[in-house]
Design a protein around this motif. Structure first.
Motif, PDB file in Angstrom:
ATOM      1  N   GLY A  48       0.942  -1.101   0.121  1.00 44.50           N
ATOM      2  CA  GLY A  48       0.079   0.084   0.015  1.00 44.50           C
ATOM      3  C   GLY A  48       1.045   1.159   0.006  1.00 44.50           C
ATOM      4  N   SER A  49       0.167   2.279  -0.116  1.00 44.19           N
ATOM      5  CA  SER A  49       0.952   3.702  -0.156  1.00 44.19           C
ATOM      6  C   SER A  49       0.365   4.478   0.677  1.00 44.19           C
ATOM      7  CB  SER A  49       0.910   4.406  -1.799  1.00 44.19           C
ATOM      8  OG  SER A  49      -0.469   5.046  -1.635  1.00 44.19           O
ATOM      9  N   ARG A  50       1.329   5.339   1.201  1.00 48.67           N
ATOM     10  CA  ARG A  50       0.986   6.273   2.390  1.00 48.67           C
ATOM     11  C   ARG A  50      -0.414   7.032   2.002  1.00 48.67           C
ATOM     12  NH1 ARG A  50       3.188   7.489   7.053  1.00 48.67           N
ATOM     13  NH2 ARG A  50       4.951   6.236   6.677  1.00 48.67           N
ATOM     14  N   LYS A  51      -0.164   7.478   0.811  1.00 46.08           N
ATOM     15  CA  LYS A  51      -1.482   8.590   0.383  1.00 46.08           C
ATOM     16  C   LYS A  51      -2.672   7.695   0.032  1.00 46.08           C
ATOM     17  CE  LYS A  51      -2.284  11.292  -3.863  1.00 46.08           C
ATOM     18  NZ  LYS A  51      -1.704  11.679  -5.208  1.00 46.08           N
ATOM     19  N   LYS A  52      -2.905   6.403  -0.392  1.00 41.51           N
ATOM     20  CA  LYS A  52      -3.806   5.718  -0.271  1.00 41.51           C
ATOM     21  C   LYS A  52      -4.335   5.264   0.925  1.00 41.51           C
ATOM     22  CE  LYS A  52      -3.113   3.606  -5.050  1.00 41.51           C
ATOM     23  NZ  LYS A  52      -3.091   2.368  -5.550  1.00 41.51           N
ATOM     24  N   TYR A  53      -3.666   4.845   1.804  1.00 41.69           N
ATOM     25  CA  TYR A  53      -4.122   4.636   3.239  1.00 41.69           C
ATOM     26  C   TYR A  53      -4.868   5.888   3.909  1.00 41.69           C
ATOM     27  CZ  TYR A  53      -2.151   0.040   3.279  1.00 41.69           C
ATOM     28  OH  TYR A  53      -2.080  -1.447   2.888  1.00 41.69           O
ATOM     29  N   VAL A  54      -4.161   7.209   3.667  1.00 43.75           N
ATOM     30  CA  VAL A  54      -4.592   8.293   4.190  1.00 43.75           C
ATOM     31  C   VAL A  54      -6.175   8.640   3.897  1.00 43.75           C
ATOM     32  CG1 VAL A  54      -4.465  10.858   4.397  1.00 43.75           C
ATOM     33  CG2 VAL A  54      -2.313   9.420   4.706  1.00 43.75           C
ATOM     34  N   ALA A  55      -6.224   8.480   2.467  1.00 42.01           N
ATOM     35  CA  ALA A  55      -7.492   8.519   1.695  1.00 42.01           C
ATOM     36  C   ALA A  55      -8.636   7.652   2.199  1.00 42.01           C
ATOM     37  CB  ALA A  55      -7.586   8.549   0.318  1.00 42.01           C
ATOM     38  N   PHE A  56      -8.027   6.252   2.333  1.00 46.96           N
ATOM     39  CA  PHE A  56      -9.044   5.263   2.839  1.00 46.96           C
ATOM     40  C   PHE A  56      -9.516   5.679   4.240  1.00 46.96           C
ATOM     41  CE2 PHE A  56      -9.213   1.268   5.638  1.00 46.96           C
ATOM     42  CZ  PHE A  56     -10.022   0.661   4.803  1.00 46.96           C
ATOM     43  N   PHE A  57      -8.566   6.050   5.239  1.00 49.06           N
ATOM     44  CA  PHE A  57      -9.212   6.104   6.536  1.00 49.06           C
ATOM     45  C   PHE A  57     -10.019   7.624   6.516  1.00 49.06           C
ATOM     46  CE2 PHE A  57      -5.627   3.624   7.909  1.00 49.06           C
ATOM     47  CZ  PHE A  57      -6.363   2.509   8.441  1.00 49.06           C
ATOM     48  N   LYS A  58      -9.549   8.654   5.691  1.00 50.01           N
ATOM     49  CA  LYS A  58     -10.617   9.790   5.943  1.00 50.01           C
ATOM     50  C   LYS A  58     -11.634   9.480   5.483  1.00 50.01           C
ATOM     51  CE  LYS A  58      -7.074  13.355   5.394  1.00 50.01           C
ATOM     52  NZ  LYS A  58      -6.465  14.246   4.568  1.00 50.01           N
ATOM     53  N   LYS A  59     -11.890   8.617   4.363  1.00 49.37           N
ATOM     54  CA  LYS A  59     -13.112   8.284   3.831  1.00 49.37           C
ATOM     55  C   LYS A  59     -14.084   7.495   4.916  1.00 49.37           C
ATOM     56  CE  LYS A  59     -15.349   5.451  -0.067  1.00 49.37           C
ATOM     57  NZ  LYS A  59     -14.946   4.814  -1.095  1.00 49.37           N
ATOM     58  N   ASN A  60     -13.382   6.480   5.395  1.00 50.46           N
ATOM     59  CA  ASN A  60     -14.106   5.560   6.330  1.00 50.46           C
ATOM     60  C   ASN A  60     -14.200   5.439   7.740  1.00 50.46           C
ATOM     61  OD1 ASN A  60     -14.812   3.429   4.092  1.00 50.46           O
ATOM     62  ND2 ASN A  60     -12.591   3.545   3.654  1.00 50.46           N
ATOM     63  N   LEU A  61     -13.467   6.446   8.352  1.00 51.36           N
ATOM     64  CA  LEU A  61     -13.620   6.310   9.903  1.00 51.36           C
ATOM     65  C   LEU A  61     -14.800   6.829  10.380  1.00 51.36           C
ATOM     66  CD1 LEU A  61     -10.030   7.358  11.280  1.00 51.36           C
ATOM     67  CD2 LEU A  61     -11.259   5.337  11.635  1.00 51.36           C
ATOM     68  N   PRO A  62     -15.398   7.862   9.553  1.00 53.08           N
ATOM     69  CA  PRO A  62     -16.736   8.272   9.812  1.00 53.08           C
ATOM     70  C   PRO A  62     -17.987   7.539   9.600  1.00 53.08           C
ATOM     71  CG  PRO A  62     -15.601  10.197   8.570  1.00 53.08           C
ATOM     72  CD  PRO A  62     -14.720   8.679   8.392  1.00 53.08           C
ATOM     73  N   LYS A  63     -17.807   6.353   8.689  1.00 55.67           N
ATOM     74  CA  LYS A  63     -18.878   5.554   8.407  1.00 55.67           C
ATOM     75  C   LYS A  63     -19.346   4.862   9.822  1.00 55.67           C
ATOM     76  CE  LYS A  63     -17.901   5.126   3.627  1.00 55.67           C
ATOM     77  NZ  LYS A  63     -17.393   4.181   2.550  1.00 55.67           N
ATOM     78  N   PRO A  64     -20.750   4.606   9.840  1.00 48.53           N
ATOM     79  CA  PRO A  64     -21.367   4.041  11.045  1.00 48.53           C
ATOM     80  C   PRO A  64     -20.871   2.656  11.138  1.00 48.53           C
ATOM     81  CG  PRO A  64     -23.044   4.577   9.747  1.00 48.53           C
ATOM     82  CD  PRO A  64     -21.736   5.347   9.182  1.00 48.53           C
ATOM     83  N   ARG A  65     -20.868   1.939   9.805  1.00 45.12           N
ATOM     84  CA  ARG A  65     -20.200   0.340   9.790  1.00 45.12           C
ATOM     85  C   ARG A  65     -18.962   0.045   9.870  1.00 45.12           C
ATOM     86  NH1 ARG A  65     -25.121  -2.590   6.245  1.00 45.12           N
ATOM     87  NH2 ARG A  65     -26.876  -2.219   7.278  1.00 45.12           N
ATOM     88  N   PHE A  66     -18.190   1.154  10.160  1.00 48.86           N
ATOM     89  CA  PHE A  66     -16.721   0.816   9.955  1.00 48.86           C
ATOM     90  C   PHE A  66     -16.085   1.358  11.238  1.00 48.86           C
ATOM     91  CE2 PHE A  66     -12.447   2.376   9.039  1.00 48.86           C
ATOM     92  CZ  PHE A  66     -11.891   1.734   8.130  1.00 48.86           C
ATOM     93  N   ALA A  67     -15.187   0.754  11.680  1.00 49.30           N
ATOM     94  CA  ALA A  67     -14.452   0.854  13.190  1.00 49.30           C
ATOM     95  C   ALA A  67     -13.018   0.605  13.003  1.00 49.30           C
ATOM     96  CB  ALA A  67     -15.396   0.315  14.318  1.00 49.30           C
ATOM     97  N   VAL A  68     -12.369   1.394  13.402  1.00 47.07           N
ATOM     98  CA  VAL A  68     -10.929   1.083  13.909  1.00 47.07           C
ATOM     99  C   VAL A  68     -10.650   1.352  15.468  1.00 47.07           C
ATOM    100  CG1 VAL A  68      -8.342   1.362  13.653  1.00 47.07           C
ATOM    101  CG2 VAL A  68     -10.138   1.371  11.486  1.00 47.07           C
ATOM    102  N   PHE A  69     -10.319   0.212  16.114  1.00 47.20           N
ATOM    103  CA  PHE A  69      -9.913   0.403  17.701  1.00 47.20           C
ATOM    104  C   PHE A  69      -8.248   0.432  17.828  1.00 47.20           C
ATOM    105  CE2 PHE A  69     -14.292  -1.294  17.634  1.00 47.20           C
ATOM    106  CZ  PHE A  69     -14.830  -0.270  18.367  1.00 47.20           C
ATOM    107  N   VAL A  70      -7.923   1.191  18.553  1.00 45.97           N
ATOM    108  CA  VAL A  70      -6.442   1.211  18.669  1.00 45.97           C
ATOM    109  C   VAL A  70      -5.962   0.748  20.000  1.00 45.97           C
ATOM    110  CG1 VAL A  70      -6.061   2.993  16.890  1.00 45.97           C
ATOM    111  CG2 VAL A  70      -6.293   3.626  19.280  1.00 45.97           C
ATOM    112  N   ALA A  71      -4.679   0.328  20.323  1.00 45.36           N
ATOM    113  CA  ALA A  71      -3.971   0.255  21.707  1.00 45.36           C
ATOM    114  C   ALA A  71      -3.233   1.486  21.811  1.00 45.36           C
ATOM    115  CB  ALA A  71      -3.179  -0.829  21.568  1.00 45.36           C
ATOM    116  N   ASP A  72      -3.535   2.335  22.725  1.00 43.38           N
ATOM    117  CA  ASP A  72      -2.624   3.611  22.874  1.00 43.38           C
ATOM    118  C   ASP A  72      -1.787   3.708  24.226  1.00 43.38           C
ATOM    119  OD1 ASP A  72      -1.936   6.221  23.054  1.00 43.38           O
ATOM    120  OD2 ASP A  72      -3.895   6.820  22.329  1.00 43.38           O
TER     121      ASP A  72
END
Length: 163
Positions: A48-72
């Motif tokens: 993958g490329s940094r640019k494609k992943y940035v676009a992917f997360f910007k598009k999908n993180l706000p969607k109600p059927r999409f979730a990413v959980f992180v260990a922080d």
């Protein structure tokens, strides 16, 4: 309720939380680390490329059927990406764990399990019938991880490479 905090003796507090748009640079770094491992297992998998992943997360993180959980613990050490798929009438929905990524130095510490448990709580808030995960056949550590979580092999995914 989504498990919020966990403590590991050798680490400071590790919080499991939903990813925010501000996390995108760290999410992308984890995905690029994951890509390197996947590419070693199967060289036909493109990096993958940094640019494609940035676009992917910007598009999908706000969607109600999409979730990413992180260990922080002040830095993102791992993530799990889960989605709800199905037909528009909602009569047959299923949950899917798309990726579990834990930074190499933080593996085998229970982080993947905590991320998985959090994703399951989120997925069960939807009227799903099952949770599926795709694992590359050569990824023995991942296969062992999912088998310990009571996942069963139900079939095979066949691919036809298109050039």
């Amino acid at each position: 309720e989504i498990p919020g905090r966990c403590f590991f003796r050798i680490f400071k507090k590790m919080i499991i939380r939903k990813a925010y748009l501000k996390d995108i640079p760290a999410l992308v770094s984890l995905f690029l680390e994951y890509d390197r491992v996947e590419h070693k297992l199967n060289p036909t998998v493109p990096m993958g490329s940094r640019k494609k992943y940035v676009a992917f997360f910007k598009k999908n993180l706000p969607k109600p059927r999409f979730a990413v959980f992180v260990a922080d613990d002040g830095k993102l050490r791992g993530l799990i990406h889960a989605e709800i798929f199905g037909f528009p009438d909602n009569k047959f929905l299923f949950g899917s764990v798309q990726n579990v990524i834990v930074s190499h130095a933080y593996r085998n510490k229970g982080i993947g399990t905590k991320l998985f448990k959090t994703a399951v709580v989120w997925l069960k808030k939807h009227p799903i019938r099952r949770i599926s995960v795709y694992v590359h056949g050569k990824n023995k550590k991942a296969l062992t991880f999912w088998k310990h979580k009571k996942f069963k092999i139900r079939g095979y995914q066949l691919e036809l490479p298109i050039k």
